[in-house]
Design a protein around this motif. Structure first.
Motif, mmCIF file in Angstrom:
data_model
loop_
_atom_site.group_PDB
_atom_site.id
_atom_site.type_symbol
_atom_site.label_atom_id
_atom_site.label_comp_id
_atom_site.label_asym_id
_atom_site.label_seq_id
_atom_site.Cartn_x
_atom_site.Cartn_y
_atom_site.Cartn_z
ATOM 1 N N ARG A 38 0.927 -1.113 -0.050
ATOM 2 C CA ARG A 38 -0.122 0.149 0.001
ATOM 3 C C ARG A 38 1.057 1.355 -0.209
ATOM 4 O O ARG A 38 1.779 1.327 0.642
ATOM 5 C CB ARG A 38 -0.826 0.140 1.272
ATOM 6 N N VAL A 39 0.394 2.134 -0.754
ATOM 7 C CA VAL A 39 0.873 3.618 -0.768
ATOM 8 C C VAL A 39 0.123 4.590 -0.411
ATOM 9 O O VAL A 39 -1.024 4.832 -1.157
ATOM 10 C CB VAL A 39 1.926 3.870 -2.207
ATOM 11 N N ASP A 40 0.379 5.718 0.341
ATOM 12 C CA ASP A 40 -0.490 6.602 0.756
ATOM 13 C C ASP A 40 0.315 7.905 1.115
ATOM 14 O O ASP A 40 0.893 7.805 2.235
ATOM 15 C CB ASP A 40 -1.536 6.038 1.830
ATOM 16 N N ARG A 41 0.202 9.074 0.418
ATOM 17 C CA ARG A 41 0.897 10.231 0.719
ATOM 18 C C ARG A 41 2.155 10.118 0.985
ATOM 19 O O ARG A 41 2.463 10.499 2.007
ATOM 20 C CB ARG A 41 0.142 10.789 1.651
ATOM 21 N N GLY A 42 3.096 9.327 0.289
ATOM 22 C CA GLY A 42 4.582 9.504 0.630
ATOM 23 C C GLY A 42 4.774 8.426 1.743
ATOM 24 O O GLY A 42 6.041 8.241 1.817
ATOM 25 N N THR A 44 9.241 6.857 1.408
ATOM 26 C CA THR A 44 9.667 6.717 0.047
ATOM 27 C C THR A 44 11.060 6.676 0.079
ATOM 28 O O THR A 44 11.785 6.109 -0.972
ATOM 29 C CB THR A 44 9.005 7.503 -0.973
ATOM 30 N N GLY A 45 11.785 7.680 0.677
ATOM 31 C CA GLY A 45 13.408 7.817 0.819
ATOM 32 C C GLY A 45 13.643 8.355 -0.260
ATOM 33 O O GLY A 45 13.293 8.973 -1.007
ATOM 34 N N PRO A 46 14.940 7.802 -0.496
ATOM 35 C CA PRO A 46 15.873 8.289 -1.902
ATOM 36 C C PRO A 46 15.570 8.037 -3.158
ATOM 37 O O PRO A 46 15.983 8.474 -4.000
ATOM 38 C CB PRO A 46 17.466 8.041 -1.511
ATOM 39 N N VAL A 47 14.307 7.127 -3.309
ATOM 40 C CA VAL A 47 13.946 6.794 -4.451
ATOM 41 C C VAL A 47 13.027 7.910 -5.171
ATOM 42 O O VAL A 47 12.526 7.529 -6.222
ATOM 43 C CB VAL A 47 13.175 5.213 -4.501
ATOM 44 N N ALA A 48 12.750 8.771 -4.547
ATOM 45 C CA ALA A 48 11.739 9.649 -4.910
ATOM 46 C C ALA A 48 12.021 10.489 -6.103
ATOM 47 O O ALA A 48 13.461 10.673 -6.036
ATOM 48 C CB ALA A 48 11.547 10.887 -3.635
ATOM 49 N N ASP A 49 11.261 10.435 -7.011
ATOM 50 C CA ASP A 49 11.707 10.802 -8.365
ATOM 51 C C ASP A 49 10.578 11.875 -8.807
ATOM 52 O O ASP A 49 9.328 11.449 -8.697
ATOM 53 C CB ASP A 49 11.688 9.549 -9.132
ATOM 54 N N PRO A 50 10.717 12.936 -9.493
ATOM 55 C CA PRO A 50 9.789 13.709 -10.465
ATOM 56 C C PRO A 50 9.088 12.932 -11.106
ATOM 57 O O PRO A 50 7.807 13.292 -11.390
ATOM 58 C CB PRO A 50 10.442 14.892 -10.905
ATOM 59 N N ASP A 51 9.510 11.730 -11.706
ATOM 60 C CA ASP A 51 8.651 11.038 -12.561
ATOM 61 C C ASP A 51 7.680 9.996 -11.846
ATOM 62 O O ASP A 51 8.144 9.339 -11.182
ATOM 63 C CB ASP A 51 9.510 10.135 -13.601
ATOM 64 N N PRO A 52 6.339 10.202 -11.894
ATOM 65 C CA PRO A 52 5.582 9.380 -10.883
ATOM 66 C C PRO A 52 5.650 7.941 -11.523
ATOM 67 O O PRO A 52 5.478 7.049 -10.384
ATOM 68 C CB PRO A 52 4.171 9.850 -11.241
ATOM 69 N N THR A 53 6.060 7.607 -12.600
ATOM 70 C CA THR A 53 6.062 6.061 -12.798
ATOM 71 C C THR A 53 7.344 5.563 -12.306
ATOM 72 O O THR A 53 7.502 4.227 -12.085
ATOM 73 C CB THR A 53 6.105 5.863 -14.357
ATOM 74 N N ARG A 54 8.270 6.387 -11.947
ATOM 75 C CA ARG A 54 9.376 5.696 -10.985
ATOM 76 C C ARG A 54 9.301 5.709 -9.542
ATOM 77 O O ARG A 54 10.374 5.381 -8.947
ATOM 78 C CB ARG A 54 10.790 6.499 -11.634
ATOM 79 N N ALA A 63 17.718 3.103 13.457
ATOM 80 C CA ALA A 63 17.093 3.518 14.539
ATOM 81 C C ALA A 63 16.547 4.958 14.344
ATOM 82 O O ALA A 63 15.429 5.256 14.779
ATOM 83 C CB ALA A 63 18.330 4.088 15.704
ATOM 84 N N ALA A 64 16.958 5.580 13.223
ATOM 85 C CA ALA A 64 16.390 6.738 12.689
ATOM 86 C C ALA A 64 15.014 6.609 11.916
ATOM 87 O O ALA A 64 14.046 7.446 11.672
ATOM 88 C CB ALA A 64 17.283 7.331 11.730
ATOM 89 N N GLY A 65 14.810 5.248 11.464
ATOM 90 C CA GLY A 65 13.629 4.937 10.782
ATOM 91 C C GLY A 65 13.584 4.146 9.582
ATOM 92 O O GLY A 65 14.837 3.385 9.563
ATOM 93 N N THR A 66 12.734 3.753 8.947
ATOM 94 C CA THR A 66 12.703 2.694 7.556
ATOM 95 C C THR A 66 12.327 3.488 6.521
ATOM 96 O O THR A 66 11.265 4.349 6.491
ATOM 97 C CB THR A 66 11.650 1.606 7.903
ATOM 98 N N TYR A 67 13.252 3.334 5.437
ATOM 99 C CA TYR A 67 12.660 3.923 4.133
ATOM 100 C C TYR A 67 13.019 3.203 2.885
ATOM 101 O O TYR A 67 13.722 2.089 3.302
ATOM 102 C CB TYR A 67 13.269 5.415 3.992
ATOM 103 N N VAL A 68 12.313 3.236 1.760
ATOM 104 C CA VAL A 68 12.738 2.267 0.901
ATOM 105 C C VAL A 68 13.908 2.872 0.053
ATOM 106 O O VAL A 68 14.071 3.830 -0.355
ATOM 107 C CB VAL A 68 11.700 2.596 -0.310
ATOM 108 N N GLN A 69 15.017 2.055 0.304
ATOM 109 C CA GLN A 69 16.234 2.522 -0.348
ATOM 110 C C GLN A 69 16.303 2.355 -1.957
ATOM 111 O O GLN A 69 17.060 3.098 -2.504
ATOM 112 C CB GLN A 69 17.427 1.514 0.284
#
Length: 366
Positions: A45-49, A68-78, A92-98
């Motif tokens: 599931r994805v909701d608001r980042g 979403t982490g560092p994979v955030a991209d201006p192209d919505p399809t990526r 410890a700082a959290g979990t993100y999509v690498q």
């Protein structure tokens, strides 16, 4: 499951993810990330980042929340999407999509804003099930749109005619749709009576996504397949149109194996670089075009056009040709806009690089 409360690295077993579509191929793609200490998960599931990601937790599975982490991209399809396999960074700082693992398939439509951007609906799917309500007369043109979207994704399309219990002539509608869906199975089902549901369940292998207009009965079908009320259901309006019940795309495991992604109702189904999908949907027109006098025949008024001759002879319906022309024009328009936007972005990047180059040079002189 709290951040950082599960193990990471190569020693971590991922077999509990098998019901969510895990394969040896996924394991191979993930191996370099696992060696670096990342955790494998599938986005449900994805909701608001923010993402809900299912991960292996010992001999069971758990859902973790990740940015979403560092994979955030201006192209919505990526951007991360329901159905993606992801490498997660946990600290410890959290979990993100690498990182996202390479996608096998991707269901993409043009954005509702009429901009030249794509909207990713689901990733890594094997079957795109197009739900069509038998409670109202079906819109064949819209079905052709959905099928083009499905074929273009790389998955296998399937048409599911829902609400057979209220249909006046389900067989007639099924035969009509079979004519516009070459190479696609068309099933008649009813979640209320159970008609055809066993056949539908047998057709949904691997990862399946259910798409269609609001009011097509997707959530009701999903609940019947899941064997529980996982999705909220609302009554359709008096005009046969539905209310948006599902608000996000969610991946859920099916009792008989495989997983199902239910999606919100789609009012607009815009083409997005779907030339191959259109060729599949209108395969009979493509075959007829081989006999046209000119290779670049547009099938409008050219002499020696085999497609126009087929219409005159009653072999091809005029409605079918009109639909083909309309969708082809729309797809070309989107492609042209996308190319123009890409050129603008490249020019902007070049200008920015030039400015940075001058700034660096002046800084060195100073």
């Amino acid at each position: 499951m709290p951040h950082g409360s599960f193990s990471t690295g190569e020693s971590r077993t991922v077999e509990p993810l098998f019901p969510y579509g895990w394969t040896d191929e996924i394991a191979d793609l993930f191996a370099p990330h696992g060696e670096a200490g990342s955790v494998l998960g599938r986005i449900v599931r994805v909701d608001r980042g923010r993402c809900d990601v299912v991960v292996a937790d010992g001999e069971s599975v758990a859902v973790v929340h990740a940015d979403t982490g560092p994979v955030a991209d201006p192209d919505p399809t990526r951007m991360p999407c329901t159905g993606d396999w992801a490498a997660l960074s946990v600290s410890a700082a959290g979990t993100y999509v690498q990182a996202l693992l390479p996608r096998r398939t991707a269901v993409i439509r043009s954005s509702a804003s009429q901009r030249s951007e794509g909207q990713l609906l689901a990733a890594n799917v094997d079957t795109v099930a197009v739900a069509v309500s038998l409670a109202v007369e079906p819109d064949l043109g819209r079905i052709e749109r959905f099928l083009a979207l499905a074929w273009e994704s790389g998955a296998q399309p399937l048409v599911v005619l829902t609400k057979a219990d209220v249909a006046e002539d389900a067989d007639r509608v099924r035969e009509e749709i079979e004519q516009v869906a070459p190479g696609v199975d068309v099933l008649v089902v009813s979640a209320a009576t159970g008609e055809g549901m066993d056949v539908l369940a047998a057709c949904l292998n691997g990862t399946s996504v259910l798409v269609g207009q609001s009011g097509a009965g997707k959530s009701t079908i999903s609940n019947a397949l899941l064997g529980r009320a996982a999705m909220e259901v609302q009554q359709t309006r008096g005009d046969g149109k539905g209310r948006h019940t599902t608000t996000t795309r969610e991946l859920l495991p099916l009792p008989g194996g495989g997983v199902l992604i239910d999606t919100p109702g789609l009012r607009g189904v815009g083409m997005y670089d779907a030339a191959d999908g259109l060729q599949q949907v209108f395969s009979e027109i493509d075959a007829l075009a081989d006999d046209c006098r000119f290779r670049d025949c547009e099938h409008v008024s050219e002499p020696g056009c085999a497609v126009l001759e087929a219409v005159e002879d009653g072999v091809l319906l005029q409605r079918r040709l009109d639909s083909y022309r309309k969708l082809l024009r729309e797809n070309r328009w989107i492609a042209a806009r996308s190319d123009a936007r890409l050129r603008q972005e490249q020019l902007k990047n070049l200008k920015q690089q030039g400015k940075e180059g001058w700034a660096n040079m002046m800084a060195k002189r100073g």
